[in-house]
Design a protein around this motif. Sequence first.
Motif, mmCIF file in Angstrom:
data_model
loop_
_atom_site.group_PDB
_atom_site.id
_atom_site.type_symbol
_atom_site.label_atom_id
_atom_site.label_comp_id
_atom_site.label_asym_id
_atom_site.label_seq_id
_atom_site.Cartn_x
_atom_site.Cartn_y
_atom_site.Cartn_z
ATOM 1 N N GLU A 167 6.466 9.831 21.888
ATOM 2 C CA GLU A 167 6.829 8.745 21.373
ATOM 3 C C GLU A 167 8.551 8.946 20.579
ATOM 4 O OE1 GLU A 167 3.595 7.374 19.078
ATOM 5 O OE2 GLU A 167 2.365 6.938 21.239
ATOM 6 N N ALA A 168 9.466 8.135 19.929
ATOM 7 C CA ALA A 168 10.802 8.084 19.796
ATOM 8 C C ALA A 168 10.400 7.196 18.337
ATOM 9 C CB ALA A 168 11.654 8.573 20.698
ATOM 10 N N THR A 169 11.407 7.661 17.847
ATOM 11 C CA THR A 169 12.016 6.331 16.662
ATOM 12 C C THR A 169 12.939 5.602 17.394
ATOM 13 O OG1 THR A 169 11.019 7.692 15.131
ATOM 14 C CG2 THR A 169 12.994 6.372 14.394
ATOM 15 N N TYR A 170 12.873 4.049 17.481
ATOM 16 C CA TYR A 170 14.067 3.226 17.567
ATOM 17 C C TYR A 170 14.589 2.297 17.073
ATOM 18 C CZ TYR A 170 13.943 4.087 22.707
ATOM 19 O OH TYR A 170 13.606 5.093 24.046
ATOM 20 N N HIS A 171 16.248 2.770 17.425
ATOM 21 C CA HIS A 171 16.779 1.685 16.286
ATOM 22 C C HIS A 171 16.409 0.185 16.506
ATOM 23 C CE1 HIS A 171 19.887 2.115 13.013
ATOM 24 N NE2 HIS A 171 20.712 1.136 13.528
ATOM 25 N N GLN A 172 16.597 -0.313 14.798
ATOM 26 C CA GLN A 172 16.504 -1.655 14.755
ATOM 27 C C GLN A 172 17.524 -2.638 14.337
ATOM 28 O OE1 GLN A 172 13.134 -3.154 15.076
ATOM 29 N NE2 GLN A 172 14.553 -5.630 14.896
ATOM 30 N N LEU A 173 18.033 -3.793 15.648
ATOM 31 C CA LEU A 173 18.851 -4.030 15.982
ATOM 32 C C LEU A 173 18.970 -5.756 16.024
ATOM 33 C CD1 LEU A 173 22.008 -3.219 15.890
ATOM 34 C CD2 LEU A 173 22.219 -3.764 18.250
ATOM 35 N N THR A 174 19.780 -6.198 15.054
ATOM 36 C CA THR A 174 19.067 -7.698 15.723
ATOM 37 C C THR A 174 20.959 -8.472 15.561
ATOM 38 O OG1 THR A 174 18.496 -7.848 13.246
ATOM 39 C CG2 THR A 174 19.453 -9.877 14.196
ATOM 40 N N ALA A 175 21.032 -8.876 16.628
ATOM 41 C CA ALA A 175 22.231 -9.952 16.854
ATOM 42 C C ALA A 175 21.800 -11.532 16.363
ATOM 43 C CB ALA A 175 22.052 -9.654 18.739
ATOM 44 N N THR A 176 23.229 -11.919 16.172
ATOM 45 C CA THR A 176 23.004 -12.993 15.298
ATOM 46 C C THR A 176 23.921 -13.608 15.954
ATOM 47 O OG1 THR A 176 22.166 -12.206 13.129
ATOM 48 C CG2 THR A 176 22.779 -13.946 13.316
ATOM 49 N N PHE A 177 24.021 -14.539 17.202
ATOM 50 C CA PHE A 177 24.824 -15.580 17.605
ATOM 51 C C PHE A 177 25.329 -17.147 16.589
ATOM 52 C CE2 PHE A 177 23.585 -13.754 20.730
ATOM 53 C CZ PHE A 177 24.528 -12.811 21.466
ATOM 54 N N VAL A 178 26.241 -17.312 16.069
ATOM 55 C CA VAL A 178 26.933 -18.052 14.761
ATOM 56 C C VAL A 178 28.119 -18.798 15.509
ATOM 57 C CG1 VAL A 178 28.277 -18.358 12.756
ATOM 58 C CG2 VAL A 178 26.715 -16.673 12.701
ATOM 59 N N LYS A 179 28.240 -20.058 15.829
ATOM 60 C CA LYS A 179 29.668 -20.731 16.319
ATOM 61 C C LYS A 179 30.178 -21.721 15.229
ATOM 62 C CE LYS A 179 30.828 -24.283 19.389
ATOM 63 N NZ LYS A 179 30.300 -25.523 20.417
ATOM 64 N N GLY A 180 30.965 -21.487 14.634
ATOM 65 C CA GLY A 180 31.860 -21.431 13.508
ATOM 66 C C GLY A 180 32.970 -20.645 13.544
ATOM 67 N N LYS A 181 33.477 -20.642 12.531
ATOM 68 C CA LYS A 181 34.828 -19.646 12.155
ATOM 69 C C LYS A 181 34.793 -19.008 11.209
ATOM 70 C CE LYS A 181 38.045 -23.250 13.632
ATOM 71 N NZ LYS A 181 38.912 -24.796 12.997
ATOM 72 N N LEU A 182 35.298 -17.533 11.430
ATOM 73 C CA LEU A 182 34.910 -16.619 10.468
ATOM 74 C C LEU A 182 35.832 -17.212 9.152
ATOM 75 C CD1 LEU A 182 36.073 -13.526 12.639
ATOM 76 C CD2 LEU A 182 33.638 -14.042 11.451
ATOM 77 N N ASN A 183 35.266 -16.600 7.907
ATOM 78 C CA ASN A 183 35.965 -17.281 6.331
ATOM 79 C C ASN A 183 36.793 -15.863 5.571
ATOM 80 O OD1 ASN A 183 36.038 -18.001 3.737
ATOM 81 N ND2 ASN A 183 34.052 -17.416 3.296
ATOM 82 N N PRO A 184 37.874 -16.392 6.046
ATOM 83 C CA PRO A 184 39.249 -15.400 5.581
ATOM 84 C C PRO A 184 38.303 -14.589 3.837
ATOM 85 C CG PRO A 184 40.269 -16.788 6.732
ATOM 86 C CD PRO A 184 38.915 -17.622 6.271
ATOM 87 N N VAL A 185 37.783 -15.774 3.547
ATOM 88 C CA VAL A 185 37.474 -15.004 1.775
ATOM 89 C C VAL A 185 36.986 -13.114 1.871
ATOM 90 C CG1 VAL A 185 36.512 -15.314 -0.291
ATOM 91 C CG2 VAL A 185 38.050 -17.362 0.649
ATOM 92 N N ALA A 186 35.557 -13.646 3.001
ATOM 93 C CA ALA A 186 35.016 -12.672 3.723
ATOM 94 C C ALA A 186 35.675 -11.395 3.800
ATOM 95 C CB ALA A 186 34.032 -13.076 3.686
ATOM 96 N N PHE A 187 36.933 -11.327 4.225
ATOM 97 C CA PHE A 187 37.783 -10.045 4.598
ATOM 98 C C PHE A 187 39.124 -10.004 3.930
ATOM 99 C CE2 PHE A 187 34.862 -11.911 7.629
ATOM 100 C CZ PHE A 187 33.943 -11.040 8.032
ATOM 101 N N LYS A 188 39.001 -10.426 2.634
ATOM 102 C CA LYS A 188 39.963 -10.372 1.731
ATOM 103 C C LYS A 188 41.535 -10.784 3.323
ATOM 104 C CE LYS A 188 36.664 -8.833 -1.117
ATOM 105 N NZ LYS A 188 35.426 -8.542 -0.072
ATOM 106 N N SER A 189 41.359 -11.179 3.649
ATOM 107 C CA SER A 189 42.689 -11.147 4.547
ATOM 108 C C SER A 189 43.043 -12.801 4.756
ATOM 109 C CB SER A 189 43.147 -10.500 5.226
ATOM 110 O OG SER A 189 43.673 -10.551 6.457
ATOM 111 N N PRO A 190 43.949 -13.402 5.037
ATOM 112 C CA PRO A 190 44.637 -14.369 5.984
ATOM 113 C C PRO A 190 44.290 -14.818 6.827
ATOM 114 C CG PRO A 190 46.696 -14.059 4.894
ATOM 115 C CD PRO A 190 45.505 -12.716 4.321
ATOM 116 N N PHE A 191 44.254 -13.725 7.592
ATOM 117 C CA PHE A 191 44.636 -13.477 8.794
ATOM 118 C C PHE A 191 43.551 -12.510 9.249
ATOM 119 C CE2 PHE A 191 49.846 -14.324 7.532
ATOM 120 C CZ PHE A 191 49.465 -15.418 8.497
#
Length: 477
Positions: free
Chosen positions: A320-344
């Motif tokens: 038996e092996a340990t498996y890595h939990q991963l979440t795939a989240t789908f979002v329909k929208g636009k990336l927020n420039p504020v979250a990435f400190k960049s206008p582009f």
Amino acid sequence: MYKLYLIVCCFCYAFHSAISTNRIPKIGIVGGGIGGTSCAYFLKELFEGKCNITLFEREIIGGRLQIQNIGGKYYEAGGAVIHPQNKYMLNFLETLGLHMKKLKGSKFGIFNGEKIIFQESDWYFVTIADFFWRYGFSVFELWKDVKSMLEDFSSIYKLQEENYAFTTVNGLLEYMSPSFRNMTQETLSFHLQKKGYSKRLLDELVQSIMMVNYGQTNNISAFAGFVSLAGADPDLWSVEGGNKLVPSKLLTKSKAQLIHGDVSEIVLKKDGSYELTYVDESSSTTVTEDYDIIILAAPLIKGKRNIKFTNFQKDFDQYEATYHQLTATFVKGKLNPVAFKSPFVPDEILTFNPDLLFNSIGKVTGVNEEAQQETSDVYKIFSNQPLLEKEIDYLFENVDIYKEIDWLAYPHYNPPEKLTPFFLYPGLYYINAIELAASAMEMSCIGSKNVALLAFNLWNNLIDKVDYHKRSFKDEL
């Protein structure tokens, strides 16, 4: 001694199966992902249809190859990309009448949690200049190392065409290259540091690739790391209509009987054959059937309810092996420039910082070719845990739809790896053993072809076609 062990195994087959040209083996395959369905297909080819195959799947065919409906269009939710040198996946396109979909390129940036430290430009030569200014020309050497690894890796195809098989993952790896087994015993970071690659290249670019492909850091094994680096190839592709079409069509091609059931126990009988017990999903009744050969095509995961093995002289919990939990989240929208400190903000954001909310964010296109031509506002986020609604709202603006899928996606790599064998017991085989070396669609296909060959060769007493390598690895047996 090892050859004698295999002879004893074949004697067991002869004892319980009365092997002859007229004997048709009854084979049970547990798991309906790419490993189980391709193994059913390979077995049908090897036995020339003279075998009785039943495949058990408690959920839906495809395993970790699935698509997700977002706003009326479908997107890859599991394994999404295929390397141009993946021979089996390429062959399946032609065999199954499927079509390749070239992946649409998108500009990427690398985010360290405070700012975007590298971003592709609209001008190709500006991007190249910035890239090599930051990471140096040793990037060329790294891709040469990856290319060399892929050339060694490809040697397994010719051997499998000649019907040779291995009882152990270590044996298969060593045949490809004497270095491959050693690469499962040390971290990618240590392996590349020995080669003299810069700390910045490893800490930023290489780790970003590990994060997007495996959700893990440079502390994964060097072999898994190189498979992940190969996944950064610019010519990656997928199957038009969704990669899950491959396992579903392979199952049809194999003519295996499909049972939607949850396998609960495998019992070794006195004559060396097996009893397999499952709960039929349609009737909720418990059923027991006899099989000559059983192939496990679903991972044995530590901490999960696995199959009970009865009357064996060894403990299967060790596999038996340990498996890595991963979440795939789908979002329909636009990336927020504020979250990435960049206008582009680029369409694809990688990160090497394991403490962030996400491992990667990338704009995706639908699984059909016509969807590829359309502008999409759908993003897929990989993270190591489900995202909260307020976290989605922080990363995006104008959110219309979001859905999430949790996967036990890959083994948690922690070298030195103790690799599980393909051969668990006479007549009992384990395809997912290969995942502890590296996890990918093509790795599963190679593992399933090896197991199909192993089952075929041992059933027919073809000892000289088994374990074509310089030395045996008794630690696996």
